[in-house]
Design a protein around this motif. Sequence first.
Motif, PDB file in Angstrom:
ATOM      1  N   LYS A 271       0.850  -1.191   0.000  1.00 56.39           N
ATOM      2  CA  LYS A 271       0.000   0.000   0.000  1.00 56.39           C
ATOM      3  C   LYS A 271       0.887   1.242   0.000  1.00 56.39           C
ATOM      4  O   LYS A 271       2.022   1.219   0.500  1.00 56.39           O
ATOM      5  CB  LYS A 271      -0.901   0.013   1.234  1.00 56.39           C
ATOM      6  CG  LYS A 271      -1.894  -1.140   1.297  1.00 56.39           C
ATOM      7  CD  LYS A 271      -3.091  -0.877   0.424  1.00 56.39           C
ATOM      8  CE  LYS A 271      -4.197  -1.875   0.689  1.00 56.39           C
ATOM      9  NZ  LYS A 271      -5.384  -1.627  -0.151  1.00 56.39           N
ATOM     10  N   ASP A 367      -2.797   4.859  -2.657  1.00 51.48           N
ATOM     11  CA  ASP A 367      -3.936   4.198  -2.010  1.00 51.48           C
ATOM     12  C   ASP A 367      -4.568   5.146  -0.994  1.00 51.48           C
ATOM     13  O   ASP A 367      -5.779   5.130  -0.789  1.00 51.48           O
ATOM     14  CB  ASP A 367      -3.483   2.923  -1.295  1.00 51.48           C
ATOM     15  CG  ASP A 367      -2.969   1.883  -2.276  1.00 51.48           C
ATOM     16  OD1 ASP A 367      -3.792   1.347  -3.039  1.00 51.48           O
ATOM     17  OD2 ASP A 367      -1.753   1.623  -2.283  1.00 51.48           O
ATOM     18  N   VAL A 368      -3.708   5.945  -0.362  1.00 53.28           N
ATOM     19  CA  VAL A 368      -4.148   6.931   0.627  1.00 53.28           C
ATOM     20  C   VAL A 368      -3.417   8.235   0.348  1.00 53.28           C
ATOM     21  O   VAL A 368      -2.211   8.229   0.088  1.00 53.28           O
ATOM     22  CB  VAL A 368      -3.821   6.462   2.071  1.00 53.28           C
ATOM     23  CG1 VAL A 368      -4.208   7.532   3.092  1.00 53.28           C
ATOM     24  CG2 VAL A 368      -4.515   5.148   2.383  1.00 53.28           C
ATOM     25  N   CYS A 393      -8.657   6.382  -4.328  1.00 51.83           N
ATOM     26  CA  CYS A 393      -7.750   6.770  -3.256  1.00 51.83           C
ATOM     27  C   CYS A 393      -8.554   7.286  -2.073  1.00 51.83           C
ATOM     28  O   CYS A 393      -9.496   8.060  -2.244  1.00 51.83           O
ATOM     29  CB  CYS A 393      -6.807   7.854  -3.780  1.00 51.83           C
ATOM     30  SG  CYS A 393      -5.732   8.547  -2.531  1.00 51.83           S
ATOM     31  N   VAL A 394      -8.189   6.882  -0.860  1.00 52.48           N
ATOM     32  CA  VAL A 394      -8.835   7.405   0.349  1.00 52.48           C
ATOM     33  C   VAL A 394      -8.124   8.695   0.742  1.00 52.48           C
ATOM     34  O   VAL A 394      -6.894   8.741   0.839  1.00 52.48           O
ATOM     35  CB  VAL A 394      -8.764   6.395   1.509  1.00 52.48           C
ATOM     36  CG1 VAL A 394      -9.516   6.937   2.727  1.00 52.48           C
ATOM     37  CG2 VAL A 394      -9.347   5.059   1.085  1.00 52.48           C
ATOM     38  N   ALA A 429      -8.023   4.211   6.661  1.00 51.90           N
ATOM     39  CA  ALA A 429      -7.940   4.429   5.211  1.00 51.90           C
ATOM     40  C   ALA A 429      -7.329   3.223   4.505  1.00 51.90           C
ATOM     41  O   ALA A 429      -7.798   2.795   3.441  1.00 51.90           O
ATOM     42  CB  ALA A 429      -7.129   5.683   4.922  1.00 51.90           C
ATOM     43  N   MET A 432      -9.831   0.287   4.225  1.00 51.87           N
ATOM     44  CA  MET A 432     -11.155   0.530   3.643  1.00 51.87           C
ATOM     45  C   MET A 432     -11.399  -0.404   2.453  1.00 51.87           C
ATOM     46  O   MET A 432     -10.537  -0.550   1.585  1.00 51.87           O
ATOM     47  CB  MET A 432     -11.263   1.995   3.186  1.00 51.87           C
ATOM     48  CG  MET A 432     -12.662   2.376   2.697  1.00 51.87           C
ATOM     49  SD  MET A 432     -12.783   4.150   2.315  1.00 51.87           S
ATOM     50  CE  MET A 432     -12.704   4.867   3.959  1.00 51.87           C
ATOM     51  N   GLN A 434     -12.361  -1.890  -1.114  1.00 47.32           N
ATOM     52  CA  GLN A 434     -12.133  -1.297  -2.427  1.00 47.32           C
ATOM     53  C   GLN A 434     -13.384  -0.630  -2.987  1.00 47.32           C
ATOM     54  O   GLN A 434     -13.317   0.460  -3.569  1.00 47.32           O
ATOM     55  CB  GLN A 434     -11.627  -2.374  -3.403  1.00 47.32           C
ATOM     56  CG  GLN A 434     -11.418  -1.891  -4.827  1.00 47.32           C
ATOM     57  CD  GLN A 434     -10.429  -0.734  -4.923  1.00 47.32           C
ATOM     58  OE1 GLN A 434      -9.442  -0.703  -4.189  1.00 47.32           O
ATOM     59  NE2 GLN A 434     -10.690   0.224  -5.807  1.00 47.32           N
ATOM     60  N   GLU A 436     -15.970   0.750  -1.422  1.00 46.60           N
ATOM     61  CA  GLU A 436     -16.232   2.023  -0.742  1.00 46.60           C
ATOM     62  C   GLU A 436     -15.213   3.078  -1.157  1.00 46.60           C
ATOM     63  O   GLU A 436     -15.554   4.248  -1.379  1.00 46.60           O
ATOM     64  CB  GLU A 436     -16.199   1.832   0.779  1.00 46.60           C
ATOM     65  CG  GLU A 436     -16.531   3.118   1.541  1.00 46.60           C
ATOM     66  CD  GLU A 436     -16.416   2.975   3.048  1.00 46.60           C
ATOM     67  OE1 GLU A 436     -16.514   4.023   3.724  1.00 46.60           O
ATOM     68  OE2 GLU A 436     -16.226   1.846   3.550  1.00 46.60           O
ATOM     69  N   ARG A 437     -13.966   2.660  -1.275  1.00 48.48           N
ATOM     70  CA  ARG A 437     -12.903   3.573  -1.696  1.00 48.48           C
ATOM     71  C   ARG A 437     -13.201   4.155  -3.075  1.00 48.48           C
ATOM     72  O   ARG A 437     -13.069   5.365  -3.298  1.00 48.48           O
ATOM     73  CB  ARG A 437     -11.575   2.814  -1.703  1.00 48.48           C
ATOM     74  CG  ARG A 437     -10.370   3.685  -1.944  1.00 48.48           C
ATOM     75  CD  ARG A 437      -9.105   2.915  -1.707  1.00 48.48           C
ATOM     76  NE  ARG A 437      -8.615   2.283  -2.926  1.00 48.48           N
ATOM     77  CZ  ARG A 437      -7.413   1.728  -3.037  1.00 48.48           C
ATOM     78  NH1 ARG A 437      -6.615   1.683  -1.991  1.00 48.48           N
ATOM     79  NH2 ARG A 437      -7.031   1.195  -4.166  1.00 48.48           N
ATOM     80  N   ARG A 440     -16.184   6.667  -2.882  1.00 46.79           N
ATOM     81  CA  ARG A 440     -15.764   7.931  -2.276  1.00 46.79           C
ATOM     82  C   ARG A 440     -14.929   8.753  -3.257  1.00 46.79           C
ATOM     83  O   ARG A 440     -15.087   9.965  -3.365  1.00 46.79           O
ATOM     84  CB  ARG A 440     -14.946   7.665  -1.005  1.00 46.79           C
ATOM     85  CG  ARG A 440     -15.771   7.245   0.201  1.00 46.79           C
ATOM     86  CD  ARG A 440     -14.857   7.159   1.409  1.00 46.79           C
ATOM     87  NE  ARG A 440     -15.506   6.659   2.600  1.00 46.79           N
ATOM     88  CZ  ARG A 440     -15.431   7.245   3.790  1.00 46.79           C
ATOM     89  NH1 ARG A 440     -14.753   8.376   3.939  1.00 46.79           N
ATOM     90  NH2 ARG A 440     -16.006   6.718   4.847  1.00 46.79           N
ATOM     91  N   THR A 441     -14.018   8.079  -3.961  1.00 44.40           N
ATOM     92  CA  THR A 441     -13.149   8.777  -4.916  1.00 44.40           C
ATOM     93  C   THR A 441     -13.976   9.456  -6.002  1.00 44.40           C
ATOM     94  O   THR A 441     -13.700  10.595  -6.389  1.00 44.40           O
ATOM     95  CB  THR A 441     -12.146   7.798  -5.552  1.00 44.40           C
ATOM     96  OG1 THR A 441     -11.380   7.184  -4.527  1.00 44.40           O
ATOM     97  CG2 THR A 441     -11.199   8.522  -6.504  1.00 44.40           C
TER      98      THR A 441
END
Length: 466
Positions: A271, A367-368, A393-394, A429, A432, A434, A436-437, A440-441
């Motif tokens: 990550k 990833d974050v 990306c979170v 983060a 989280m 994938q 949901e990530r 959100r993105t």
Amino acid sequence: MVSEHAAAQILVASNRGPVTYALEENGELSAKRGGGGLVSGLSAIGDSDGDTALWVCAALGDGDREAVRRGVGEPGVRMLDIDPRVHADAYNGIANSVLWFVHHMLYQTPLEPAFGPEFRAQWASYEAYNRAFAEALAQSAGADAAVLVQDYHLALVPGMLRELRPDLRIGHFSHTPWAPVDYFRMLPDDVAEQLLRGILGADRAAFLTGRWADAFTECCVRVLGGTSGTRIGVHGLGADADFLRERSRRADVEERLVALREQIGGSGDRKVIVRVDRTELSKNIVRGLLAYRELLESHPEWRERVVHVAFAYPSRQDLAVYRDYTAEVQRLADEINSAYGVEGWTPVVLHVKDDFARSLAAYRLADVALVNPIRDGMNLVAKEVPVVSDEGCVLVLSREAGAYEELGEDAVVVNPYDVMGTATALHTALTMPQEERAERTKRLAAAATALPPSQWFLDQLRALRA
């Protein structure tokens, strides 16, 4: 080139202009065109309505000053050759060492500020610097022209220009936060009044978020008794989606992606936590590194499974406090790598040389994204990463960033001073799901691009002329 006496109908004033000049060894001048929201905005003004646009800016270096002396310039740009000592006092002495510190609440108050004779001498330079802009704008503006004055460097210009040219429509835009009234009043009373009256010389004062606009209004009410009829506006500058998506797919970015993946190592399953900042005191890079160290300590399962890619590009290195901060960032990154690193895994990959293509590459593989400023007018990195991200990306986002107002609902929000809380947010983060990530993105990218730079500028212009 628009002459000094051309009657422009749209004028922009800022410390830094859209072009800079370098003096080559052979005596020739080379020009480098800048980017950013204002450049995009001015290019959005069509010639169909007959408006003549002029950008008034300061000559910032020897190349710029030589260009002014030789009469070299770009169409639509007027560069002011202000005395270098006056500019240094106004820019470094007041704008960057006082006003920036006040609006970002950076002072160590047991020791600073201490407004003595040196401050008063520098304040006189700040007044002279602002007056030079006001006089140039008054000279270059046509009847009933619209003048958009930018930022804390030029806070006195609207009031000075109003006295010289009462016919003009004047706007001022603050790209920084605005200090809460009790912090703002650390400034000497006469200086605080002068700054507020300067901006209130505008028909319209605008800010990046409602929070900063409200803080300014409260300062005006508490210090002056009101805003004197000046209209207050909010324009949340967004990311330029089309430009970012196209630029992030070019060959130089692909090359940087390969190099970064090599530095991250592993078999492609590690990550990646990314941050991209100037080493500006308000960006909170040191606490971000402390939070990452705490993550490795409290969640040892992440060791060898995560890498923190941190780009900390030097800023204001002519000021000692910034040099010291940059050195602390480097020291702490080295300390983390020494304490936790093993063969084949470097916990922190730190780069300090500015490289836009490499920044875009990092955006793509993040990833974050960690954006944890102490205080920030907006923070475009928070808006750019979701637009460019390859896999979603979170966003771990400070509640003290202006971007929080638009992006907070879909980010993992942190108190920027809480190292333990930020470490917990990073763990949240990283774990989280994938799906949901990705969702959100998508929502972050839509919110981040709602007001692209050209529209941001035109909205201000229309509001000023309304």
